[in-house]
Design an enzyme around this catalytic site. Structure first.
Site, PDB file in Angstrom:
ATOM      1  N   ASP A 157      55.856  18.052 101.787  1.00 48.10           N
ATOM      2  CA  ASP A 157      57.027  18.843 101.381  1.00 48.10           C
ATOM      3  C   ASP A 157      56.617  19.861 100.313  1.00 48.10           C
ATOM      4  O   ASP A 157      57.032  21.022 100.333  1.00 48.10           O
ATOM      5  CB  ASP A 157      58.122  17.910 100.850  1.00 48.10           C
ATOM      6  CG  ASP A 157      58.413  16.792 101.834  1.00 48.10           C
ATOM      7  OD1 ASP A 157      58.847  17.099 102.950  1.00 48.10           O
ATOM      8  OD2 ASP A 157      58.163  15.619 101.499  1.00 48.10           O
ATOM      9  N   HIS A 185      61.587  11.593 100.565  1.00 49.14           N
ATOM     10  CA  HIS A 185      61.017  12.381 101.660  1.00 49.14           C
ATOM     11  C   HIS A 185      61.993  12.320 102.832  1.00 49.14           C
ATOM     12  O   HIS A 185      61.840  11.546 103.761  1.00 49.14           O
ATOM     13  CB  HIS A 185      59.650  11.849 102.088  1.00 49.14           C
ATOM     14  CG  HIS A 185      59.191  12.458 103.377  1.00 49.14           C
ATOM     15  ND1 HIS A 185      58.845  13.791 103.495  1.00 49.14           N
ATOM     16  CD2 HIS A 185      59.072  11.950 104.617  1.00 49.14           C
ATOM     17  CE1 HIS A 185      58.520  14.050 104.746  1.00 49.14           C
ATOM     18  NE2 HIS A 185      58.656  12.955 105.461  1.00 49.14           N
TER      19      HIS A 185
HETATM   20  P1  NAX Z   1      52.403   8.024 115.949  1.00 50.92           P
HETATM   21  O1  NAX Z   1      53.519   7.319 116.630  1.00 50.92           O
HETATM   22  O2  NAX Z   1      51.593   9.024 116.683  1.00 50.92           O
HETATM   23  O3  NAX Z   1      51.385   6.935 115.383  1.00 50.92           O
HETATM   24  C1  NAX Z   1      51.790   5.797 114.689  1.00 50.92           C
HETATM   25  C2  NAX Z   1      50.755   4.733 114.941  1.00 50.92           C
HETATM   26  O4  NAX Z   1      51.048   3.608 114.115  1.00 50.92           O
HETATM   27  C3  NAX Z   1      50.742   4.216 116.379  1.00 50.92           C
HETATM   28  O5  NAX Z   1      49.422   4.321 116.907  1.00 50.92           O
HETATM   29  C4  NAX Z   1      51.174   2.754 116.245  1.00 50.92           C
HETATM   30  O6  NAX Z   1      50.535   1.910 117.172  1.00 50.92           O
HETATM   31  C5  NAX Z   1      50.729   2.446 114.817  1.00 50.92           C
HETATM   32  N1  NAX Z   1      51.390   1.287 114.211  1.00 50.92           N
HETATM   33  C6  NAX Z   1      52.674   0.876 114.349  1.00 50.92           C
HETATM   34  N2  NAX Z   1      52.878  -0.267 113.679  1.00 50.92           N
HETATM   35  C7  NAX Z   1      51.706  -0.569 113.069  1.00 50.92           C
HETATM   36  C8  NAX Z   1      51.293  -1.650 112.254  1.00 50.92           C
HETATM   37  N3  NAX Z   1      52.122  -2.629 111.916  1.00 50.92           N
HETATM   38  N4  NAX Z   1      50.018  -1.660 111.818  1.00 50.92           N
HETATM   39  C9  NAX Z   1      49.160  -0.682 112.152  1.00 50.92           C
HETATM   40  N5  NAX Z   1      49.495   0.357 112.955  1.00 50.92           N
HETATM   41  C10 NAX Z   1      50.751   0.409 113.401  1.00 50.92           C
HETATM   42  O7  NAX Z   1      53.035   8.646 114.633  1.00 50.92           O
HETATM   43  P2  NAX Z   1      52.455   9.796 113.692  1.00 50.92           P
HETATM   44  O8  NAX Z   1      52.916  11.111 114.183  1.00 50.92           O
HETATM   45  O9  NAX Z   1      51.011   9.573 113.485  1.00 50.92           O
HETATM   46  O10 NAX Z   1      53.272   9.518 112.350  1.00 50.92           O
HETATM   47  C11 NAX Z   1      53.058   8.355 111.596  1.00 50.92           C
HETATM   48  C12 NAX Z   1      54.136   8.181 110.549  1.00 50.92           C
HETATM   49  O11 NAX Z   1      54.111   9.244 109.612  1.00 50.92           O
HETATM   50  C13 NAX Z   1      55.557   8.176 111.117  1.00 50.92           C
HETATM   51  O12 NAX Z   1      56.285   7.124 110.508  1.00 50.92           O
HETATM   52  C14 NAX Z   1      56.109   9.514 110.677  1.00 50.92           C
HETATM   53  O13 NAX Z   1      57.513   9.509 110.587  1.00 50.92           O
HETATM   54  C15 NAX Z   1      55.444   9.664 109.354  1.00 50.92           C
HETATM   55  N6  NAX Z   1      55.402  11.006 108.756  1.00 50.92           N
HETATM   56  C16 NAX Z   1      55.528  11.113 107.422  1.00 50.92           C
HETATM   57  C17 NAX Z   1      55.447  12.316 106.754  1.00 50.92           C
HETATM   58  C18 NAX Z   1      55.563  12.413 105.281  1.00 50.92           C
HETATM   59  O14 NAX Z   1      55.554  13.536 104.774  1.00 50.92           O
HETATM   60  N7  NAX Z   1      55.701  11.337 104.504  1.00 50.92           N
HETATM   61  C19 NAX Z   1      55.259  13.571 107.526  1.00 50.92           C
HETATM   62  C20 NAX Z   1      54.678  13.366 108.865  1.00 50.92           C
HETATM   63  C21 NAX Z   1      55.202  12.174 109.609  1.00 50.92           C
HETATM   64  O15 NAX Z   1      56.441  12.499 110.177  1.00 50.92           O
END
Ligand code: NAX
Length: 325
Positions: A157, A185
């Site tokens: 952000d 966020h």
């Molecule tokens: P993806 O869905 O591409 O990847 C998430 C991965 O996490 C998947 O491979 C899944 O298998 C894995 N996962 C789920 N549960 C797990 C666990 N218990 N232990 C280990 N791995 C696990 O999502 P992606 O686009 O990479 O985003 C990841 C996260 O970042 C999401 O929650 C998203 O909302 C968040 N974000 C946060 C941002 C921020 O500024 N704080 C911005 C970007 C993003 O939106």
């Protein structure tokens, strides 16, 4: 330094993970003279994909990469870790209420907080997975790791705000300093330009108010949705870049006469209830974030900070009811 630093990345097979791991291996997270050992944590169904990424990391022949381990067990993945990037989370799916979302993420971040007890003494934790602030609160509440090591990411952000400000003033991003993101966020976050400077000159009093309220603030707060709309997928490389910036700054410090934004455990500063993981203007030195103190908060800012902090307080109440904190 020749002893490699252990860096654990959860959600390693996800899209942010894919962008993040190669930059860490290239030395961008800690410095180009610091060897790293990567520990990837995934859920069992995604371990194979993470192993595929590990093959590609090998093929990139990164000189600083000491090795890669892939796990489906948090205890093992966090054992002795120095930097933990908690990216994997449970996304909101159709028909899911907020309480369901918080509960599902509690099922991830509570055991991960416990597993972090096995981390190294100097462990630093960054939660990226959403709802990031409250996931960090859950992990922290279930861990013996000191509260000041738990952070959540609002650097994306912050970087988005810096980018918008630089474009508005026709300067490079390096000319912008003292930008602040307050609160959660989420769309309630408050990107605050009151103390922002361009080339060391404060802009606060001359900012066009209608641009600020009608364009800048909503654009930064809703940038995630804009990316999804235009790109057809959520922010990935920019999120990875922000995670890199967050940790690099935490370890190596902020620049003179500047600060950044990070969600850290509140000590009650600026009326943010103690214990909430909220974004503040922060400096970093000697591996510690510190809230920038003594800023005067206008009524305009107060209202917006309170709105976002109230949302965090509601999320805390919800996870308290669920017995997660
Ligand atoms: P993806 O869905 O591409 O990847 C998430 C991965 O996490 C998947 O491979 C899944 O298998 C894995 N996962 C789920 N549960 C797990 C666990 N218990 N232990 C280990 N791995 C696990 O999502 P992606 O686009 O990479 O985003 C990841 C996260 O970042 C999401 O929650 C998203 O909302 C968040 N974000 C946060 C941002 C921020 O500024 N704080 C911005 C970007 C993003 O939106």
């Amino acid at each position: 330094a020749t002893t490699p630093v252990n860096v654990t990345v959860t959600g390693a097979a996800g899209q942010i993970g894919y962008a993040l791991l190669f930059r860490i291996a290239a030395g961008d997270l800690l410095g180009d003279d610091v060897p790293v050992r990567l520990r990837l944590l995934e859920i069992p169904q995604a371990v194979k994909a993470a192993e595929g990424t590990a093959l590609e990391l090998h093929d990139s022949a990164f000189e600083l990469l000491d090795g890669i381990d892939v796990y489906d067990d948090a205890q093992q993945a966090f054992d002795g870790t120095n930097v933990a990037l908690l990216v994997g989370a449970r996304p909101r799916t159709q028909g899911m209420e907020r309480a369901d979302l918080l509960e599902a993420n509690g099922g991830i971040f509570k055991p991960q907080g416990e597993a972090l007890n096995g981390a190294a003494d100097d462990a630093k934790v960054l939660v990226v997975g959403n709802p990031a602030n409250t996931n960090a609160l859950i992990a922290r509440s279930n861990s013996d790791v000191p509260a000041d090591r738990f952070t959540a990411m609002t650097r994306l952000d912050h970087n988005r705000a810096v980018g918008q400000l630089a474009a508005k003033y026709g300067v490079r991003v390096g000319s912008v300093s003292k930008m602040t993101i307050w609160g959660n966020h989420s769309a309630t976050q408050y990107p605050d330009v009151t103390y922002a400077e361009i080339d060391g000159k404060p802009i606060g009093s001359e900012v066009d108010q209608s641009w600020l309220t009608e364009e800048f603030i909503p654009r930064v707060a809703k940038r995630g949705a804009e990316i999804i709309e235009v790109r057809g997928a959520s922010s990935a490389a920019s999120a990875a870049a922000a995670a890199i910036d967050h940790v690099y700054t935490w370890v190596n410090g902020t620049k003179q006469n500047d600060w950044t934004s990070a969600a850290i455990v509140s000590d009650g500063s600026y009326g943010v209830p103690e214990g909430l993981v909220s974004s503040f203007p922060v400096t970093a030195s000697n591996g510690k974030f510190e809230i920038v103190q003594g800023l005067e908060i206008s009524d305009f800012s107060r209202e917006r900070i309170d709105a976002s902090v109230n949302e965090l307080a509601e999320e805390r109440e919800a996870v308290q009811k669920l017995g997660l904190v």
